[in-house]
Design a protein around this motif. Structure first.
Motif, PDB file in Angstrom:
ATOM      1  N   SER A  71       0.860  -1.185   0.000  1.00  0.00           N
ATOM      2  CA  SER A  71       0.000   0.000   0.000  1.00  0.00           C
ATOM      3  C   SER A  71       0.891   1.228   0.000  1.00  0.00           C
ATOM      4  CB  SER A  71      -0.937   0.001   1.216  1.00  0.00           C
ATOM      5  OG  SER A  71      -0.183   0.047   2.423  1.00  0.00           O
ATOM      6  N   ARG A  72       0.284   2.388  -0.246  1.00  0.00           N
ATOM      7  CA  ARG A  72       1.072   3.616  -0.247  1.00  0.00           C
ATOM      8  C   ARG A  72       0.238   4.757   0.301  1.00  0.00           C
ATOM      9  NH1 ARG A  72       3.086   4.450  -6.101  1.00  0.00           N
ATOM     10  NH2 ARG A  72       3.994   6.373  -5.245  1.00  0.00           N
ATOM     11  N   ASP A  73       0.937   5.719   0.853  1.00  0.00           N
ATOM     12  CA  ASP A  73       0.351   6.964   1.320  1.00  0.00           C
ATOM     13  C   ASP A  73       1.147   8.076   0.651  1.00  0.00           C
ATOM     14  OD1 ASP A  73      -0.492   9.241   2.641  1.00  0.00           O
ATOM     15  OD2 ASP A  73      -0.586   8.280   4.603  1.00  0.00           O
ATOM     16  N   ASN A  74       0.635   8.596  -0.439  1.00  0.00           N
ATOM     17  CA  ASN A  74       1.381   9.608  -1.185  1.00  0.00           C
ATOM     18  C   ASN A  74       1.558  10.905  -0.393  1.00  0.00           C
ATOM     19  OD1 ASN A  74       1.853   7.938  -3.358  1.00  0.00           O
ATOM     20  ND2 ASN A  74       0.161   8.723  -4.576  1.00  0.00           N
ATOM     21  N   ALA A  75       0.637  11.192   0.503  1.00  0.00           N
ATOM     22  CA  ALA A  75       0.777  12.393   1.332  1.00  0.00           C
ATOM     23  C   ALA A  75       2.009  12.287   2.231  1.00  0.00           C
ATOM     24  CB  ALA A  75      -0.466  12.606   2.166  1.00  0.00           C
ATOM     25  N   LYS A  76       2.367  11.065   2.581  1.00  0.00           N
ATOM     26  CA  LYS A  76       3.542  10.834   3.418  1.00  0.00           C
ATOM     27  C   LYS A  76       4.738  10.329   2.609  1.00  0.00           C
ATOM     28  CE  LYS A  76       0.868   9.718   7.572  1.00  0.00           C
ATOM     29  NZ  LYS A  76       0.601   8.701   8.627  1.00  0.00           N
ATOM     30  N   SER A  77       4.553  10.209   1.291  1.00  0.00           N
ATOM     31  CA  SER A  77       5.629   9.705   0.424  1.00  0.00           C
ATOM     32  C   SER A  77       6.176   8.387   0.958  1.00  0.00           C
ATOM     33  CB  SER A  77       6.756  10.732   0.285  1.00  0.00           C
ATOM     34  OG  SER A  77       6.296  11.898  -0.361  1.00  0.00           O
ATOM     35  N   THR A  78       5.287   7.507   1.315  1.00  0.00           N
ATOM     36  CA  THR A  78       5.685   6.241   1.929  1.00  0.00           C
ATOM     37  C   THR A  78       4.901   5.083   1.315  1.00  0.00           C
ATOM     38  OG1 THR A  78       6.208   7.351   4.001  1.00  0.00           O
ATOM     39  CG2 THR A  78       5.916   4.971   4.092  1.00  0.00           C
ATOM     40  N   VAL A  79       5.596   3.998   1.091  1.00  0.00           N
ATOM     41  CA  VAL A  79       4.988   2.749   0.654  1.00  0.00           C
ATOM     42  C   VAL A  79       5.210   1.709   1.741  1.00  0.00           C
ATOM     43  CG1 VAL A  79       5.145   0.858  -1.009  1.00  0.00           C
ATOM     44  CG2 VAL A  79       5.184   3.224  -1.804  1.00  0.00           C
ATOM     45  N   TYR A  80       4.201   0.900   1.973  1.00  0.00           N
ATOM     46  CA  TYR A  80       4.258  -0.105   3.026  1.00  0.00           C
ATOM     47  C   TYR A  80       4.171  -1.509   2.439  1.00  0.00           C
ATOM     48  CZ  TYR A  80       2.931   4.032   5.697  1.00  0.00           C
ATOM     49  OH  TYR A  80       2.886   5.290   6.228  1.00  0.00           O
ATOM     50  N   LEU A  81       4.733  -2.447   3.164  1.00  0.00           N
ATOM     51  CA  LEU A  81       4.563  -3.852   2.838  1.00  0.00           C
ATOM     52  C   LEU A  81       4.168  -4.561   4.134  1.00  0.00           C
ATOM     53  CD1 LEU A  81       4.770  -5.973   0.560  1.00  0.00           C
ATOM     54  CD2 LEU A  81       7.041  -6.537   1.449  1.00  0.00           C
ATOM     55  N   GLN A  82       2.895  -4.874   4.245  1.00  0.00           N
ATOM     56  CA  GLN A  82       2.402  -5.612   5.400  1.00  0.00           C
ATOM     57  C   GLN A  82       2.619  -7.096   5.134  1.00  0.00           C
ATOM     58  OE1 GLN A  82       1.038  -4.511   8.411  1.00  0.00           O
ATOM     59  NE2 GLN A  82       1.154  -6.679   8.975  1.00  0.00           N
ATOM     60  N   MET A  83       3.351  -7.744   5.999  1.00  0.00           N
ATOM     61  CA  MET A  83       3.693  -9.152   5.822  1.00  0.00           C
ATOM     62  C   MET A  83       3.088  -9.958   6.960  1.00  0.00           C
ATOM     63  SD  MET A  83       7.666  -8.777   4.587  1.00  0.00           S
ATOM     64  CE  MET A  83       8.233  -8.302   6.216  1.00  0.00           C
ATOM     65  N   ASN A  84       2.160 -10.819   6.624  1.00  0.00           N
ATOM     66  CA  ASN A  84       1.498 -11.672   7.610  1.00  0.00           C
ATOM     67  C   ASN A  84       1.871 -13.127   7.378  1.00  0.00           C
ATOM     68  OD1 ASN A  84       0.152  -9.365   8.599  1.00  0.00           O
ATOM     69  ND2 ASN A  84      -1.564  -9.684   7.208  1.00  0.00           N
ATOM     70  N   SER A  85       1.633 -13.933   8.383  1.00  0.00           N
ATOM     71  CA  SER A  85       1.892 -15.374   8.287  1.00  0.00           C
ATOM     72  C   SER A  85       3.287 -15.654   7.728  1.00  0.00           C
ATOM     73  CB  SER A  85       0.836 -16.035   7.395  1.00  0.00           C
ATOM     74  OG  SER A  85      -0.459 -15.813   7.897  1.00  0.00           O
ATOM     75  N   LEU A  86       4.263 -14.984   8.307  1.00  0.00           N
ATOM     76  CA  LEU A  86       5.623 -15.107   7.800  1.00  0.00           C
ATOM     77  C   LEU A  86       6.160 -16.526   7.937  1.00  0.00           C
ATOM     78  CD1 LEU A  86       6.964 -11.708   9.054  1.00  0.00           C
ATOM     79  CD2 LEU A  86       7.067 -12.499   6.689  1.00  0.00           C
ATOM     80  N   LYS A  87       6.971 -16.904   6.968  1.00  0.00           N
ATOM     81  CA  LYS A  87       7.568 -18.233   6.930  1.00  0.00           C
ATOM     82  C   LYS A  87       9.092 -18.092   6.936  1.00  0.00           C
ATOM     83  CE  LYS A  87       3.825 -19.800   3.865  1.00  0.00           C
ATOM     84  NZ  LYS A  87       3.522 -20.400   2.532  1.00  0.00           N
ATOM     85  N   PRO A  88       9.798 -19.119   7.361  1.00  0.00           N
ATOM     86  CA  PRO A  88      11.271 -19.046   7.327  1.00  0.00           C
ATOM     87  C   PRO A  88      11.802 -18.726   5.932  1.00  0.00           C
ATOM     88  CG  PRO A  88      10.580 -20.886   8.678  1.00  0.00           C
ATOM     89  CD  PRO A  88       9.326 -20.340   8.050  1.00  0.00           C
ATOM     90  N   GLU A  89      11.130 -19.170   4.906  1.00  0.00           N
ATOM     91  CA  GLU A  89      11.598 -18.898   3.547  1.00  0.00           C
ATOM     92  C   GLU A  89      11.397 -17.440   3.131  1.00  0.00           C
ATOM     93  OE1 GLU A  89       9.521 -21.345   4.536  1.00  0.00           O
ATOM     94  OE2 GLU A  89       7.954 -21.732   3.016  1.00  0.00           O
ATOM     95  N   ASP A  90      10.743 -16.646   3.959  1.00  0.00           N
ATOM     96  CA  ASP A  90      10.638 -15.213   3.699  1.00  0.00           C
ATOM     97  C   ASP A  90      11.880 -14.461   4.178  1.00  0.00           C
ATOM     98  OD1 ASP A  90       7.182 -15.418   4.612  1.00  0.00           O
ATOM     99  OD2 ASP A  90       8.006 -15.289   2.577  1.00  0.00           O
ATOM    100  N   THR A  91      12.767 -15.155   4.844  1.00  0.00           N
ATOM    101  CA  THR A  91      13.992 -14.524   5.331  1.00  0.00           C
ATOM    102  C   THR A  91      14.816 -13.989   4.178  1.00  0.00           C
ATOM    103  OG1 THR A  91      14.096 -15.911   7.319  1.00  0.00           O
ATOM    104  CG2 THR A  91      16.169 -14.951   6.536  1.00  0.00           C
ATOM    105  N   ALA A  92      15.137 -12.702   4.241  1.00  0.00           N
ATOM    106  CA  ALA A  92      15.872 -12.049   3.163  1.00  0.00           C
ATOM    107  C   ALA A  92      16.109 -10.590   3.530  1.00  0.00           C
ATOM    108  CB  ALA A  92      15.088 -12.124   1.845  1.00  0.00           C
ATOM    109  N   VAL A  93      16.930  -9.947   2.737  1.00  0.00           N
ATOM    110  CA  VAL A  93      17.014  -8.496   2.786  1.00  0.00           C
ATOM    111  C   VAL A  93      15.964  -7.959   1.816  1.00  0.00           C
ATOM    112  CG1 VAL A  93      18.440  -6.460   2.389  1.00  0.00           C
ATOM    113  CG2 VAL A  93      19.466  -8.544   3.354  1.00  0.00           C
ATOM    114  N   TYR A  94      15.132  -7.072   2.316  1.00  0.00           N
ATOM    115  CA  TYR A  94      14.046  -6.525   1.514  1.00  0.00           C
ATOM    116  C   TYR A  94      14.421  -5.117   1.055  1.00  0.00           C
ATOM    117  CZ  TYR A  94      10.939 -10.373   2.607  1.00  0.00           C
ATOM    118  OH  TYR A  94      10.365 -11.625   2.694  1.00  0.00           O
TER     119      TYR A  94
END
Length: 119
Positions: A71-94
């Motif tokens: 999602s993004r909030d252009n008023a705040k110039s910010t983009v978000y990545l909400q990550m749920n139900s994380l798994k070990p295979e999601d381990t990484a540098v984002y």
């Protein structure tokens, strides 16, 4: 160029949630398509999700669809990545990356934030 700074990474357990933020400076951010990518140790960088300028188009990698939300909030110039139900295979540098909507390649990249998911 638009400087991008990621934050929100950390060490969590499988099943937990995290929200990453990608903050940008400058009004040109509102004309940027923003993407999230990740790179695990020993692997190539891979696409995670993208969001269009007006949030009307969202795309996800099959591996995260249904668990991650961009999602993004252009008023705040910010983009978000909400990550749920994380798994070990999601381990990484984002990494977040941005490009003008009329370009095909990403011009600006952040420095990355580490996400580690323990089993």
């Amino acid at each position: 160029q638009v400087p991008l700074v990621e934050s929100g990474g950390g060490l969590v357990q499988a099943g937990d949630s995290l929200r990453l933020s990608c903050a940008a400076s400058g009004r040109t951010f509102n004309n940027y398509v923003v993407g999230w990518f990740r790179q695990a140790p020993g692997k190539e960088r891979e696409f995670v999700a993208t969001i269009s300028v007006n949030s009307g188009s969202l795309n996800y990698a099959d591996s995260v669809r249904g668990r991650f939300t961009i999602s993004r909030d252009n008023a705040k110039s910010t983009v978000y990545l909400q990550m749920n139900s994380l798994k070990p295979e999601d381990t990484a540098v984002y990494y977040c990356a941005g490009r003008y909507f009329f370009r095909s390649s990403y011009d600006d990249w952040g420095q990355g934030t580490q996400v580690t998911v323990s089993s």
